[in-house]
Enzyme design. Sequence first.
Site, PDB file in Angstrom:
ATOM      1  N   ASP A   2       5.789 -14.385   4.751  1.00 10.06           N
ATOM      2  CA  ASP A   2       6.844 -15.395   4.639  1.00 10.06           C
ATOM      3  C   ASP A   2       6.623 -16.481   5.681  1.00 10.06           C
ATOM      4  O   ASP A   2       6.821 -17.670   5.428  1.00 10.06           O
ATOM      5  CB  ASP A   2       8.215 -14.732   4.850  1.00 10.06           C
ATOM      6  CG  ASP A   2       9.342 -15.472   4.165  1.00 10.06           C
ATOM      7  OD1 ASP A   2       9.148 -16.643   3.803  1.00 10.06           O
ATOM      8  OD2 ASP A   2      10.425 -14.892   3.994  1.00 10.06           O
ATOM      9  N   CYS A  20      10.460 -21.092   2.497  1.00  5.33           N
ATOM     10  CA  CYS A  20       9.966 -20.860   1.143  1.00  5.33           C
ATOM     11  C   CYS A  20       9.552 -22.211   0.582  1.00  5.33           C
ATOM     12  O   CYS A  20      10.316 -23.181   0.647  1.00  5.33           O
ATOM     13  CB  CYS A  20      11.052 -20.226   0.280  1.00  5.33           C
ATOM     14  SG  CYS A  20      10.547 -20.041  -1.432  1.00  5.33           S
ATOM     15  N   HIS A  77      17.471  -9.832   4.751  1.00 14.25           N
ATOM     16  CA  HIS A  77      16.384 -10.796   4.993  1.00 14.25           C
ATOM     17  C   HIS A  77      17.049 -12.171   5.125  1.00 14.25           C
ATOM     18  O   HIS A  77      17.369 -12.807   4.123  1.00 14.25           O
ATOM     19  CB  HIS A  77      15.435 -10.716   3.787  1.00 14.25           C
ATOM     20  CG  HIS A  77      14.302 -11.682   3.758  1.00 14.25           C
ATOM     21  ND1 HIS A  77      12.986 -11.305   3.905  1.00 14.25           N
ATOM     22  CD2 HIS A  77      14.264 -13.018   3.514  1.00 14.25           C
ATOM     23  CE1 HIS A  77      12.195 -12.355   3.773  1.00 14.25           C
ATOM     24  NE2 HIS A  77      12.943 -13.403   3.536  1.00 14.25           N
TER      25      HIS A  77
HETATM   26  P1  HMG Z   1       2.474 -20.035 -13.922  1.00 10.93           P
HETATM   27  O1  HMG Z   1       1.861 -21.349 -13.555  1.00 10.93           O
HETATM   28  O2  HMG Z   1       3.616 -20.049 -14.856  1.00 10.93           O
HETATM   29  O3  HMG Z   1       1.475 -18.957 -14.467  1.00 10.93           O
HETATM   30  O4  HMG Z   1       2.886 -19.337 -12.534  1.00 10.93           O
HETATM   31  P2  HMG Z   1       0.075 -18.990 -15.118  1.00 10.93           P
HETATM   32  O5  HMG Z   1      -0.123 -17.624 -15.667  1.00 10.93           O
HETATM   33  O6  HMG Z   1      -0.049 -20.166 -16.031  1.00 10.93           O
HETATM   34  O7  HMG Z   1      -0.914 -19.180 -13.881  1.00 10.93           O
HETATM   35  C1  HMG Z   1      -1.224 -20.426 -13.308  1.00 10.93           C
HETATM   36  C2  HMG Z   1      -2.573 -20.277 -12.617  1.00 10.93           C
HETATM   37  O8  HMG Z   1      -2.458 -19.325 -11.556  1.00 10.93           O
HETATM   38  C3  HMG Z   1      -3.672 -19.726 -13.541  1.00 10.93           C
HETATM   39  O9  HMG Z   1      -4.901 -20.244 -13.063  1.00 10.93           O
HETATM   40  C4  HMG Z   1      -3.629 -18.251 -13.281  1.00 10.93           C
HETATM   41  O10 HMG Z   1      -4.854 -17.609 -13.558  1.00 10.93           O
HETATM   42  C5  HMG Z   1      -3.316 -18.201 -11.808  1.00 10.93           C
HETATM   43  P3  HMG Z   1      -5.787 -21.203 -14.036  1.00 10.93           P
HETATM   44  O11 HMG Z   1      -6.013 -20.417 -15.266  1.00 10.93           O
HETATM   45  O12 HMG Z   1      -4.894 -22.407 -14.253  1.00 10.93           O
HETATM   46  O13 HMG Z   1      -6.982 -21.486 -13.200  1.00 10.93           O
HETATM   47  N1  HMG Z   1      -2.577 -16.982 -11.434  1.00 10.93           N
HETATM   48  C6  HMG Z   1      -2.897 -16.214 -10.390  1.00 10.93           C
HETATM   49  N2  HMG Z   1      -3.877 -16.286  -9.473  1.00 10.93           N
HETATM   50  C7  HMG Z   1      -3.913 -15.321  -8.527  1.00 10.93           C
HETATM   51  N3  HMG Z   1      -2.994 -14.323  -8.438  1.00 10.93           N
HETATM   52  C8  HMG Z   1      -2.012 -14.224  -9.346  1.00 10.93           C
HETATM   53  C9  HMG Z   1      -1.929 -15.194 -10.361  1.00 10.93           C
HETATM   54  N4  HMG Z   1      -1.080 -15.398 -11.377  1.00 10.93           N
HETATM   55  C10 HMG Z   1      -1.486 -16.481 -12.034  1.00 10.93           C
HETATM   56  N5  HMG Z   1      -1.106 -13.236  -9.236  1.00 10.93           N
HETATM   57  C11 HMG Z   1       3.442 -17.418 -11.163  1.00 10.93           C
HETATM   58  C12 HMG Z   1       3.643 -18.132 -12.513  1.00 10.93           C
HETATM   59  C13 HMG Z   1       4.498 -16.352 -11.054  1.00 10.93           C
HETATM   60  C14 HMG Z   1       2.044 -16.832 -11.146  1.00 10.93           C
HETATM   61  C15 HMG Z   1       3.581 -18.471 -10.034  1.00 10.93           C
HETATM   62  O14 HMG Z   1       4.786 -19.155 -10.204  1.00 10.93           O
HETATM   63  C16 HMG Z   1       3.555 -17.875  -8.664  1.00 10.93           C
HETATM   64  O15 HMG Z   1       2.542 -17.356  -8.203  1.00 10.93           O
HETATM   65  N6  HMG Z   1       4.706 -17.929  -7.951  1.00 10.93           N
HETATM   66  C17 HMG Z   1       4.831 -17.359  -6.625  1.00 10.93           C
HETATM   67  C18 HMG Z   1       5.592 -18.298  -5.747  1.00 10.93           C
HETATM   68  C19 HMG Z   1       5.709 -17.719  -4.356  1.00 10.93           C
HETATM   69  O16 HMG Z   1       4.838 -16.992  -3.889  1.00 10.93           O
HETATM   70  N7  HMG Z   1       6.827 -18.056  -3.647  1.00 10.93           N
HETATM   71  C20 HMG Z   1       7.041 -17.577  -2.321  1.00 10.93           C
HETATM   72  C21 HMG Z   1       7.320 -16.116  -2.252  1.00 10.93           C
HETATM   73  S1  HMG Z   1       8.991 -15.685  -2.648  1.00 10.93           S
HETATM   74  C22 HMG Z   1       9.864 -16.004  -1.184  1.00 10.93           C
HETATM   75  O17 HMG Z   1       9.338 -16.543  -0.258  1.00 10.93           O
HETATM   76  C23 HMG Z   1      11.253 -15.469  -1.066  1.00 10.93           C
HETATM   77  C24 HMG Z   1      11.342 -14.190  -0.198  1.00 10.93           C
HETATM   78  O18 HMG Z   1      10.850 -14.417   1.106  1.00 10.93           O
HETATM   79  C25 HMG Z   1      12.813 -13.738  -0.124  1.00 10.93           C
HETATM   80  C26 HMG Z   1      13.749 -14.884   0.272  1.00 10.93           C
HETATM   81  O19 HMG Z   1      13.673 -15.381   1.398  1.00 10.93           O
HETATM   82  O20 HMG Z   1      14.525 -15.266  -0.609  1.00 10.93           O
HETATM   83  C27 HMG Z   1      10.532 -13.052  -0.810  1.00 10.93           C
HETATM   84 MG    MG Z   2      11.996 -15.273   2.738  1.00  9.66          MG
END
Ligand code: HMG
Ligand code: MG
Length: 303
Positions: free
Chosen positions: A17, A241, A208
């Site tokens: 994070d 985030c 958190h």
């Molecule tokens: P999308 O664009 O809808 O999905 O993303 P996609 O399937 O079209 O994938 C887009 C591209 O990413 C493709 O590549 C996939 O292959 C690749 P391309 O074909 O265009 O070259 N891809 C991946 N690559 C590596 N690892 C993977 C993966 N998945 C797809 N796992 C998706 C949908 C969910 C993947 C995207 O939106 C995403 O990764 N989101 C994550 C965002 C994130 O990490 N946010 C921060 C964490 S959450 C947070 O901080 C909150 C927390 O701390 C709690 C709080 O404080 O509230 C936990």
């Molecule tokens: Mg967080």
Amino acid sequence: MTQLPKSVRIVEVGPRDGLQNEPVMVSTEDKVTLIELLGKSGLKNIEAAAFVSPKWVPRMADSAKVMEQIERLPGVTYPVLTPNKRGFDAAVAANAQEIAVFGAVSESFSKANANSSLDEILNRAIPMVEQAKAHGMKARGYISCCLGCPYEGDIDPLKVLDVAIQLREMGCFEIVVSDTIGTGTPQQAAALIELLVPRIPIEEIAVHFHDTYGQALANVYACMQLGVSVVDSSIAGLGGCPYAKGAAGNLATEDLLYMLDGLGIETGVSMERILEATDFISGVLGRPPASKTGQALLKKREG
Ligand code: HMG
Ligand code: MG
């Protein structure tokens, strides 16, 4: 009557994070050093990486390398975020012992953070949690925006309860009540925990809090009074985030530990060792820690 827990398990989320939103890319080598320093402090849970799309979160693109290079200490888990099957497969390949699935209570945040509806996110999580168990891994379930959403504002606490029940029923061992934008205040945080407790055992609730409005420590105290004993925090108060603009870092590990030490609550974590990690990452990022305790103690140490 106030009944604080005798011990608290701190879940360190700084390497994930904390670093996911940094303007500069911290090198893999420095991430590994940070995680290893944190491990030496006595922390038992260090969220190390996120197998998310590098297009979405470029700072986590080296997660496989980080997991490969860290020296894993016995008794310490290094959870990783997994948004989908691809991420889950990467977590298995990296030999992770614990995954974290992440949902939110707001549709707008779900769309911004995962390009999906909340139902889609939860439906993707079901097989991941099931397969995690089959692989002998544990699964945490985050719920973002529990005390407010950057897009939708106020959140109905019953919605949090609904998502928490779904995550628990799918097999998450811990539900992480997250204040993503740090707007929550102690009474609000406590009221939410009280609402959850009849359906989610208190031992299965982690909190958190991001510290945008300086409320995180007070919120933790209020939740501990109700028996919460698992608290997320981030070294040097790093974090934010990418999909919650303006959200500040997490509650700082140093500030949390200082309060817990002062209350005589056991954590098994050494402040001296934590400061080594604070000092290191502050040097890498070229700025002082956001934590008051980190600043004060590092200054004192310098004499
Ligand atoms: P999308 O664009 O809808 O999905 O993303 P996609 O399937 O079209 O994938 C887009 C591209 O990413 C493709 O590549 C996939 O292959 C690749 P391309 O074909 O265009 O070259 N891809 C991946 N690559 C590596 N690892 C993977 C993966 N998945 C797809 N796992 C998706 C949908 C969910 C993947 C995207 O939106 C995403 O990764 N989101 C994550 C965002 C994130 O990490 N946010 C921060 C964490 S959450 C947070 O901080 C909150 C927390 O701390 C709690 C709080 O404080 O509230 C936990
Ligand atoms: Mg967080």
